[in-house]
Design a protein around this motif. Structure first.
Motif, mmCIF file in Angstrom:
data_model
loop_
_atom_site.group_PDB
_atom_site.id
_atom_site.type_symbol
_atom_site.label_atom_id
_atom_site.label_comp_id
_atom_site.label_asym_id
_atom_site.label_seq_id
_atom_site.Cartn_x
_atom_site.Cartn_y
_atom_site.Cartn_z
ATOM 1 N N ALA A 549 0.835 -1.212 0.000
ATOM 2 C CA ALA A 549 0.000 0.000 0.000
ATOM 3 C C ALA A 549 0.866 1.256 0.000
ATOM 4 N N LEU A 550 1.960 1.214 0.747
ATOM 5 C CA LEU A 550 2.853 2.371 0.807
ATOM 6 C C LEU A 550 3.488 2.654 -0.554
ATOM 7 N N ARG A 551 3.902 1.599 -1.251
ATOM 8 C CA ARG A 551 4.478 1.785 -2.593
ATOM 9 C C ARG A 551 3.463 2.420 -3.529
ATOM 10 N N CYS A 552 2.218 1.991 -3.414
ATOM 11 C CA CYS A 552 1.166 2.545 -4.278
ATOM 12 C C CYS A 552 0.948 4.026 -3.987
ATOM 13 N N ILE A 553 0.849 4.383 -2.715
ATOM 14 C CA ILE A 553 0.642 5.786 -2.351
ATOM 15 C C ILE A 553 1.825 6.636 -2.808
ATOM 16 N N LYS A 554 3.032 6.128 -2.620
ATOM 17 C CA LYS A 554 4.217 6.870 -3.043
ATOM 18 C C LYS A 554 4.194 7.114 -4.548
ATOM 19 N N SER A 555 3.795 6.087 -5.309
ATOM 20 C CA SER A 555 3.726 6.234 -6.762
ATOM 21 C C SER A 555 2.690 7.280 -7.163
ATOM 22 N N ILE A 556 1.565 7.305 -6.459
ATOM 23 C CA ILE A 556 0.530 8.307 -6.735
ATOM 24 C C ILE A 556 1.072 9.712 -6.465
ATOM 25 N N ILE A 557 1.794 9.872 -5.364
ATOM 26 C CA ILE A 557 2.373 11.182 -5.037
ATOM 27 C C ILE A 557 3.365 11.612 -6.109
ATOM 28 N N MET A 558 4.150 10.668 -6.611
ATOM 29 C CA MET A 558 5.165 10.988 -7.620
ATOM 30 C C MET A 558 4.550 11.480 -8.922
ATOM 31 N N LEU A 559 3.265 11.224 -9.128
ATOM 32 C CA LEU A 559 2.620 11.704 -10.352
ATOM 33 C C LEU A 559 2.484 13.228 -10.365
ATOM 34 N N ASP A 560 2.614 13.843 -9.184
ATOM 35 C CA ASP A 560 2.534 15.313 -9.072
ATOM 36 C C ASP A 560 1.242 15.840 -9.704
ATOM 37 N N ASP A 561 0.135 15.202 -9.305
ATOM 38 C CA ASP A 561 -1.168 15.564 -9.861
ATOM 39 C C ASP A 561 -1.982 16.319 -8.811
ATOM 40 N N GLU A 562 -2.491 17.487 -9.180
ATOM 41 C CA GLU A 562 -3.209 18.338 -8.229
ATOM 42 C C GLU A 562 -4.436 17.654 -7.648
ATOM 43 N N SER A 593 12.568 2.777 6.657
ATOM 44 C CA SER A 593 13.209 3.342 5.466
ATOM 45 C C SER A 593 12.190 3.644 4.379
ATOM 46 N N ALA A 594 11.213 2.736 4.216
ATOM 47 C CA ALA A 594 10.177 2.955 3.205
ATOM 48 C C ALA A 594 9.336 4.187 3.551
ATOM 49 N N CYS A 595 9.020 4.353 4.842
ATOM 50 C CA CYS A 595 8.241 5.528 5.256
ATOM 51 C C CYS A 595 9.028 6.815 5.038
ATOM 52 N N LEU A 596 10.293 6.782 5.439
ATOM 53 C CA LEU A 596 11.113 7.981 5.291
ATOM 54 C C LEU A 596 11.330 8.345 3.827
ATOM 55 N N SER A 597 11.316 7.336 2.938
ATOM 56 C CA SER A 597 11.492 7.636 1.510
ATOM 57 C C SER A 597 10.359 8.501 0.979
ATOM 58 N N VAL A 598 9.150 8.324 1.553
ATOM 59 C CA VAL A 598 8.020 9.171 1.141
ATOM 60 C C VAL A 598 8.257 10.609 1.598
ATOM 61 N N LEU A 599 8.701 10.768 2.848
ATOM 62 C CA LEU A 599 8.989 12.117 3.344
ATOM 63 C C LEU A 599 10.120 12.756 2.548
ATOM 64 N N HIS A 600 11.120 11.947 2.217
ATOM 65 C CA HIS A 600 12.246 12.470 1.445
ATOM 66 C C HIS A 600 11.798 12.918 0.061
ATOM 67 N N LEU A 601 10.855 12.187 -0.519
ATOM 68 C CA LEU A 601 10.314 12.559 -1.825
ATOM 69 C C LEU A 601 9.636 13.930 -1.753
ATOM 70 N N VAL A 602 8.848 14.134 -0.714
ATOM 71 C CA VAL A 602 8.171 15.429 -0.549
ATOM 72 C C VAL A 602 9.194 16.535 -0.335
ATOM 73 N N LEU A 603 10.225 16.234 0.463
ATOM 74 C CA LEU A 603 11.243 17.234 0.761
ATOM 75 C C LEU A 603 12.036 17.615 -0.485
ATOM 76 N N GLN A 604 12.373 16.623 -1.301
ATOM 77 C CA GLN A 604 13.153 16.872 -2.514
ATOM 78 C C GLN A 604 12.422 17.785 -3.493
ATOM 79 N N ASN A 605 11.089 17.668 -3.531
ATOM 80 C CA ASN A 605 10.299 18.408 -4.525
ATOM 81 C C ASN A 605 9.493 19.537 -3.893
ATOM 82 N N LYS A 606 10.001 20.083 -2.792
ATOM 83 C CA LYS A 606 9.250 21.075 -2.037
ATOM 84 C C LYS A 606 8.961 22.344 -2.836
#
Length: 718
Positions: A549-562, A593-606
């Motif tokens: 489920a976490l991988r799926c949510i992360k992938s959705i976030i990476m789409l950068d869709d409003e 590590s998987a959880c922090l990768s989501v936070l890191h993704l948000v931080l990288q694209n702030k």
């Protein structure tokens, strides 16, 4: 063979042997001549009227090619000659002349190559020579026969003679009779010779010889001979016993053609020789020979199956609902069709498509429906493999209309994915559905030549095909496929359930990334599938499922869709994810590590608007959880920096005569305008401000949006 022609002159030195010494007789130009009988003629290079050598090619003379530039021989009078050519091409030209003479005019001469073999000195290899006559095997001449076959291996003329000897004169019959006699007498030496004789014949790489090996009256004897291998004197295989006990010709539907029946038997025997009896012996030439024979046989068999007007209709009639079918026979039919599809997989795309299409047109879907209702797991496994094989080749073959997905097929696969208890079948069904829904596969599919989906040039417009295909999926099968995500899992600890929901997470991830965004997003948001994915993070579910489920949510976030980001925020989809982050805070493991990768993704694209909105939402609502990890603290700090920059920017925009900003009480009672929303967003980092924000949202009667409001939204809310 082409007629023998004289050769062009080649520069050469002539030597004769006198008193064990080679004497130079001069330099000239050598030609292979035919006038007056074949001979070598060497003319002096300084005086062409002078002949240095004229040597007749006749009798049983043996010519030796040494290194790359020497031809040496002894004539019928005992004189020794040597020709030393200036260039290797000259030597090669005269050697080819000798070979042609041996094949056409003087069959008793021979040409051998003397080759250096390292520490073993020199060995000779026969290039051309007299063709020996093959003989029948007896108990006393097997060693001589083996030597004869080895010598004749490089002679095409000998092979032709031997093949005629095998086919018309009963050579194999005599060989097998000799084998049975020596086996009965336990004469191991002769049995080893017989095995080597058969192996030598195999190494010839001649399809005509292999054809005789698989005849009804020869296969048992040939397999028996190969059981006695001199390389393994202490071991003996039981290939004959396997052929007698384990193999039988079973007809699900009677084949009327005796030729095809015989072809099926012969093909099986060739497979048995290639994969079992001769598996460790075959070189490239013999392996390719047998493989080619198998391929040609299978081509004829598939053509018969496809074109015969009775076979396929009779076979698929077994699966009619009105037919009083034998379950055992129906299961055999599944195995048979499965074998046919695997055979067709080895052919080129066009014949593959033709065969698969013939199966589908005659009623393959009825077979598949029976297989998945059958209690035997093997039937369901074979049917799934069959589906995967066909759709991997062309996803549109099952469709009656190239612009609509076949709901029958995908419904079967969905039923397997959601309901079948077999984990392996679930995985196969998941892979098959993924293949069916892959736009790349749709674009590469073979469309009918009379398709109406063409552009101005008459070519197929694959975008139209893909669009219509996927639209039909979202109108029909998609709701059934993803329906479990709208419900609560009944038994989260079940392995089967975990696999099902993990596959659904991957499929949702796949369609969101690969399908047309308008189609997939509308469906996902309307059916609240992201909320269902978010619920899978709960602690009571398995770790594997939570990570899926976490991988799926992360992938959705990476789409950068409003729209996706707005949904995640408004429905607090990340609530369970943040709970999982709190559970694993500061733990050195995969989950953290998987959880922090989501936070890191948000931080990288702030710097991006949607990621900024996510950051502000997380900082506002879960700052206490974020503060437990360094990346979370960095995310909070980035929010503070952004807030300060925003305040500075607003301060520069305010004129000296602007009214004071309302106090907190006034702000709570004021409309939720875009300006107020931005001010509230800036103050989210402090706990007291968050509490007041909740009151404002409660009074406004709607969920707070982090995204900037449009003027229309501001006006409507006012």
């Amino acid at each position: 063979m082409d007629a023998v022609r004289p050769t062009s002159p080649r520069r050469v030195k002539v030597y004769t042997l006198e008193d064990d010494k080679w004497v130079d007789r001069g330099t000239g130009y050598c030609s292979g001549m035919l006038e007056g009988g074949p001979h070598f003629l060497v003319r002096n290079e300084n005086d062409t009227s002078q002949t240095l050598l004229k040597a007749t090619i006749e009798g049983s003379t043996q010519y030796q090619r040494q290194q790359d530039t020497l031809i040496v021989w002894t004539d019928s009078q005992g004189n020794d000659y040597a020709l030393s050519f200036q260039e290797p091409d000259g030597c090669l030209s005269l050697c080819e002349f000798l070979i042609n003479i041996q094949h056409t005019i003087e069959p008793n001469i021979s040409l051998v190559a003397v080759v250096s073999n390292g520490q073993d000195g020199e060995v000779t290899e026969v290039i051309a020579g007299p063709v020996p006559e093959p003989c029948f095997p007896t108990d006393t001449n097997l060693a001589e026969l083996l030597e004869l076959l080895n010598q004749g291996a490089k002679s095409n003329k000998f092979k032709e003679t031997l093949l005629d000897f095998i086919k018309n004169d009963g050579f194999l019959t005599k060989l097998i009779e000799t084998f049975h006699r020596n086996e009965q007498n336990k004469n191991l030496i002769n049995l080893y010779y017989l095995c080597d004789i058969v192996k030598t014949l195999v190494f010839y790489g001649e399809s005509a010889i292999m054809e005789t090996f698989v005849d009804d009256d020869a296969i048992d004897g040939i397999v028996g001979i190969l059981e006695y291998d001199s390389e393994f004197p202490n071991y003996k295989t039981n290939n004959r016993q396997y052929l007698a006990e384990k193999t039988s010709f079973k007809e699900v539907i009677p084949i009327q053609s005796d030729e095809i029946k015989d072809l099926v038997k012969r093909t099986f025997r060739l497979y048995f020789l290639k994969d079992v009896v001769l598996a460790r012996l075959l070189d490239d030439a013999s392996f390719n020979c047998i493989s080619t024979m198998i391929h040609l046989n299978e081509d004829q068999i598939l053509k018969f199956i496809r074109s015969d007007p009775e076979f396929l209709p009779a076979l698929f009639k077994l699966y009619d609902d009105t037919n009083d079918l034998s379950v055992s026979k129906a299961r055999d039919g599944i195995k048979l069709i499965h074998q046919f599809t695997l055979i067709a997989k080895k052919f080129q795309p066009v014949p593959q498509s033709e065969f698969y299409k013939a199966l589908i047109d005659q009623g393959l879907v009825r077979l598949i429906q029976f297989a998945f209702k059958d209690s035997a797991t093997e039937s369901r496994i074979l049917a799934t493999e069959l589906i995967v094989t066909i759709i991997e080749h062309d996803v549109l073959l099952f469709n009656k209309n190239e612009t609509e997905i076949d709901t029958t097929l995908i419904s079967i696969l969905i039923e397997v994915l959601l309901q079948d208890p077999n984990v392996g079948l679930k995985t196969q069904a998941f892979e098959a559905i993924k293949v069916l829904l892959d736009p790349a596969n749709i674009a590469q599919s073979t469309l009918p030549f009379n398709s109406t989906l063409g552009n101005a040039d008459g070519n197929i417009d694959t975008s139209l095909v893909e669009s219509g295909y996927l639209q039909s999926f979202y109108k029909g099968a998609a709701e059934k496929l993803f329906s479990p995500l709208e419900k609560r899992i009944s038994s989260p600890s079940s392995k089967s359930t975990t696999i099902t929901y993990s596959n659904l997470c991957e499929l949702l991830n796949f369609v969101a990334r690969e399908h047309d965004r308008a189609l997939s997003k509308t469906f996902i948001l309307e059916h609240n599938l992201l909320r269902g994915i978010g619920n899978l993070h709960r602690k009571c579910y398995s770790l594997q499922l939570r990570l899926s489920a976490l991988r799926c949510i992360k992938s959705i976030i990476m789409l950068d869709d409003e729209d996706y980001v707005r949904y995640l925020i408004e429905n607090d989809v990340l609530h369970e994810f943040m709970s999982m982050l709190r559970e694993t805070a500061r733990q050195n493991n995969l989950v953290n590590s998987a959880c922090l990768s989501v936070l890191h993704l948000v931080l990288q694209n702030k710097a991006l608007m949607n990621f900024k909105a996510l950051r502000n939402y997380l900082v506002a609502k879960y700052s206490d959880t974020l503060s437990l990890d360094p990346i979370g603290l960095e995310l909070i700090a980035s929010g503070e920096d952004a807030r300060e920059q925003s305040l500075q920017a607003e301060a520069t925009e305010v004129s000296p005569t602007s009214p004071d900003i309302p106090d907190d009480v006034e702000q709570e009672n004021s409309p939720l305008t875009s300006k107020n929303a931005r001010r509230i967003e800036d103050d989210l980092a402090t706990p007291e401000k968050k509490k007041k924000l909740n009151n404002i949202i409660l009074k406004a009667g709607k969920t707070f949006r982090i995204n900037n409001y449009t003027e229309e939204e501001e006006a409507s809310e006012t």
